[in-house]
Design a protein around this motif. Sequence first.
Motif, PDB file in Angstrom:
ATOM      1  N   LYS A  74       0.832  -1.211   0.000  1.00 15.00           N
ATOM      2  CA  LYS A  74       0.000   0.000   0.000  1.00 15.00           C
ATOM      3  C   LYS A  74       0.870   1.267   0.000  1.00 15.00           C
ATOM      4  O   LYS A  74       1.821   1.357  -0.726  1.00 15.00           O
ATOM      5  CB  LYS A  74      -0.984  -0.040   1.171  1.00 15.00           C
ATOM      6  CG  LYS A  74      -1.832  -1.300   1.208  1.00 15.00           C
ATOM      7  CD  LYS A  74      -2.585  -1.516  -0.104  1.00 15.00           C
ATOM      8  CE  LYS A  74      -3.399  -2.803  -0.109  1.00 15.00           C
ATOM      9  NZ  LYS A  74      -4.017  -3.059  -1.429  1.00 15.00           N
ATOM     10  N   PRO A 122      -3.432   2.603   3.919  1.00 15.24           N
ATOM     11  CA  PRO A 122      -2.669   2.279   5.132  1.00 15.24           C
ATOM     12  C   PRO A 122      -1.169   2.232   4.837  1.00 15.24           C
ATOM     13  O   PRO A 122      -0.749   2.063   3.693  1.00 15.24           O
ATOM     14  CB  PRO A 122      -3.195   0.899   5.528  1.00 15.24           C
ATOM     15  CG  PRO A 122      -3.690   0.308   4.239  1.00 15.24           C
ATOM     16  CD  PRO A 122      -4.230   1.461   3.443  1.00 15.24           C
ATOM     17  N   TYR A 124       2.354   0.277   6.040  1.00 14.55           N
ATOM     18  CA  TYR A 124       2.891  -0.857   6.782  1.00 14.55           C
ATOM     19  C   TYR A 124       4.378  -0.725   7.085  1.00 14.55           C
ATOM     20  O   TYR A 124       4.880  -1.340   8.017  1.00 14.55           O
ATOM     21  CB  TYR A 124       2.682  -2.151   5.994  1.00 14.55           C
ATOM     22  CG  TYR A 124       1.254  -2.621   5.943  1.00 14.55           C
ATOM     23  CD1 TYR A 124       0.770  -3.555   6.862  1.00 14.55           C
ATOM     24  CD2 TYR A 124       0.370  -2.133   4.976  1.00 14.55           C
ATOM     25  CE1 TYR A 124      -0.546  -4.001   6.815  1.00 14.55           C
ATOM     26  CE2 TYR A 124      -0.949  -2.570   4.927  1.00 14.55           C
ATOM     27  CZ  TYR A 124      -1.401  -3.502   5.847  1.00 14.55           C
ATOM     28  OH  TYR A 124      -2.705  -3.928   5.805  1.00 14.55           O
ATOM     29  N   ALA A 227      -3.111   4.306  14.768  1.00 12.90           N
ATOM     30  CA  ALA A 227      -2.953   2.853  14.690  1.00 12.90           C
ATOM     31  C   ALA A 227      -4.255   2.205  15.143  1.00 12.90           C
ATOM     32  O   ALA A 227      -4.609   2.261  16.325  1.00 12.90           O
ATOM     33  CB  ALA A 227      -1.803   2.392  15.580  1.00 12.90           C
ATOM     34  N   PHE A 233      -9.272  -2.626  10.402  1.00 15.53           N
ATOM     35  CA  PHE A 233      -9.661  -1.410   9.685  1.00 15.53           C
ATOM     36  C   PHE A 233     -10.314  -1.794   8.362  1.00 15.53           C
ATOM     37  O   PHE A 233     -10.251  -2.948   7.924  1.00 15.53           O
ATOM     38  CB  PHE A 233      -8.440  -0.533   9.422  1.00 15.53           C
ATOM     39  CG  PHE A 233      -7.504  -1.089   8.375  1.00 15.53           C
ATOM     40  CD1 PHE A 233      -7.584  -0.670   7.053  1.00 15.53           C
ATOM     41  CD2 PHE A 233      -6.560  -2.058   8.693  1.00 15.53           C
ATOM     42  CE1 PHE A 233      -6.747  -1.202   6.076  1.00 15.53           C
ATOM     43  CE2 PHE A 233      -5.714  -2.591   7.726  1.00 15.53           C
ATOM     44  CZ  PHE A 233      -5.812  -2.163   6.409  1.00 15.53           C
ATOM     45  N   ASP A 235     -11.584   0.483   4.432  1.00 16.66           N
ATOM     46  CA  ASP A 235     -11.297   1.699   3.675  1.00 16.66           C
ATOM     47  C   ASP A 235     -11.881   2.939   4.341  1.00 16.66           C
ATOM     48  O   ASP A 235     -11.281   4.019   4.302  1.00 16.66           O
ATOM     49  CB  ASP A 235     -11.849   1.577   2.252  1.00 16.66           C
ATOM     50  CG  ASP A 235     -11.055   0.597   1.396  1.00 16.66           C
ATOM     51  OD1 ASP A 235      -9.918   0.247   1.801  1.00 16.66           O
ATOM     52  OD2 ASP A 235     -11.566   0.174   0.342  1.00 16.66           O
ATOM     53  N   VAL A 238      -9.642   4.302   7.077  1.00 11.59           N
ATOM     54  CA  VAL A 238      -8.508   5.025   6.491  1.00 11.59           C
ATOM     55  C   VAL A 238      -8.957   6.388   5.977  1.00 11.59           C
ATOM     56  O   VAL A 238      -8.260   7.392   6.152  1.00 11.59           O
ATOM     57  CB  VAL A 238      -7.869   4.204   5.359  1.00 11.59           C
ATOM     58  CG1 VAL A 238      -6.712   4.974   4.725  1.00 11.59           C
ATOM     59  CG2 VAL A 238      -7.368   2.866   5.888  1.00 11.59           C
ATOM     60  N   ASP A 242      -7.771  10.068   7.205  1.00 17.82           N
ATOM     61  CA  ASP A 242      -7.222  10.996   6.213  1.00 17.82           C
ATOM     62  C   ASP A 242      -7.943  12.342   6.260  1.00 17.82           C
ATOM     63  O   ASP A 242      -7.315  13.395   6.131  1.00 17.82           O
ATOM     64  CB  ASP A 242      -7.342  10.377   4.819  1.00 17.82           C
ATOM     65  CG  ASP A 242      -6.763  11.275   3.743  1.00 17.82           C
ATOM     66  OD1 ASP A 242      -5.517  11.387   3.667  1.00 17.82           O
ATOM     67  OD2 ASP A 242      -7.546  11.894   2.985  1.00 17.82           O
ATOM     68  N   GLU A 247      -2.334   9.722   9.156  1.00 14.64           N
ATOM     69  CA  GLU A 247      -1.976   8.518   8.424  1.00 14.64           C
ATOM     70  C   GLU A 247      -2.355   7.290   9.261  1.00 14.64           C
ATOM     71  O   GLU A 247      -2.197   7.288  10.487  1.00 14.64           O
ATOM     72  CB  GLU A 247      -0.477   8.477   8.131  1.00 14.64           C
ATOM     73  CG  GLU A 247       0.033   9.610   7.243  1.00 14.64           C
ATOM     74  CD  GLU A 247      -0.357   9.444   5.782  1.00 14.64           C
ATOM     75  OE1 GLU A 247      -1.096   8.491   5.456  1.00 14.64           O
ATOM     76  OE2 GLU A 247       0.067  10.278   4.966  1.00 14.64           O
ATOM     77  N   THR A 248      -2.836   6.242   8.597  1.00 11.90           N
ATOM     78  CA  THR A 248      -3.183   4.986   9.271  1.00 11.90           C
ATOM     79  C   THR A 248      -1.976   4.061   9.252  1.00 11.90           C
ATOM     80  O   THR A 248      -1.470   3.706   8.182  1.00 11.90           O
ATOM     81  CB  THR A 248      -4.387   4.318   8.585  1.00 11.90           C
ATOM     82  OG1 THR A 248      -5.514   5.204   8.640  1.00 11.90           O
ATOM     83  CG2 THR A 248      -4.739   3.012   9.273  1.00 11.90           C
ATOM     84  N   LEU A 250       0.101   0.554  10.285  1.00 17.06           N
ATOM     85  CA  LEU A 250       0.084  -0.858  10.659  1.00 17.06           C
ATOM     86  C   LEU A 250       1.517  -1.285  10.981  1.00 17.06           C
ATOM     87  O   LEU A 250       2.298  -0.477  11.492  1.00 17.06           O
ATOM     88  CB  LEU A 250      -0.522  -1.703   9.538  1.00 17.06           C
ATOM     89  CG  LEU A 250      -2.061  -1.724   9.407  1.00 17.06           C
ATOM     90  CD1 LEU A 250      -2.712  -2.216  10.684  1.00 17.06           C
ATOM     91  CD2 LEU A 250      -2.633  -0.376   8.980  1.00 17.06           C
TER      92      LEU A 250
END
Length: 317
Positions: A74, A122, A124, A227, A233, A235, A238, A242, A247-248, A250
């Motif tokens: 992502k 997201p 990572y 987090a 989670f 969409d 997220v 936003d 920011e999301t 992980l």
Amino acid sequence: MYRKQLIHVIVFVIIVAISFQNSYNPFETNDVTTFSNEVQQVSKKEDALYREIQTKSAQFAKDPQNAVIDRVWKKTPGRNGLKVNVDKSYEQMKKKGTFDKTLLVYDEIAPEVTLADLPPAPIYRGHPEKQMTALMINVSWGTEYIPTILNVLKENNVKATFFIEGKWAKENSDFVKMIAEQGHVIGNHAYNHPDMAHLSKTEMTEQIQKTNDIIKAITGKAPTLFAPPSGSFNDQVVDVADEMDMETILWTVDTIDWQNPTVSVMVNRVSSKIHPGAMVLMHPTSPTAQGLDSLITVIKDKGYKLGTVDTLLSEER
């Protein structure tokens, strides 16, 4: 008569001296400095070492890399490019008198596309070539282990990112202040550890906003990183984050410390999975409190720097 003539001569000499002192001299002060610098610049550019650095600089340059939405990972941050600063590199090498690539000085060149330019997704990990990792500590329980964890981080000069639940923050404001005062980054971990993927948009917003308000009231600064509890989670989660300029976040390496593994099992797990740009998930648990020092040592021994999540996600090399 003689005395009168002598006085006239003295006055004349004084006038001439003053006039000469105040006259324009093109070789004084700034003009002399400018002229000297120009001479030095010409001389430097004629130096074979300077020309060698110029010639070889292209082979050491690196193009900047844009942030992208990776099919698997992502949202992935970009990375600054590198350009040799010929003048500063020359200053570093001129005493030695020979070309030495270890003495090259670089300027970083920003990419055209950054994380902020990408649509919601997201995150990572950091850039897959960045020799840095980040410790993310999700906090909604385990209060008794926070002092030990903070002490270990301080002793190792490591800054971590604490994703803190709003309800826990409200009940443990002194710890939240302590975490912030020690230079760690504080992120948002929702208000009461819900399954975010099963909430309405209004409930999602309330969970994040309420926690932001509490943390800002305690530290003076609202989080920019979110987090989701248990990594749950969708969409919409997220998108909601936003919309709140967050920011999301992980992770890519999980200590699974909540399963109460032995320290050696936990450390070996991280050691086998650590990689450039990794975000390492942990919690305030007994294994983490006991094994954090060893875990930090293992990560550093593998050649990685440890930084906060926001530093890991920056374009800086």
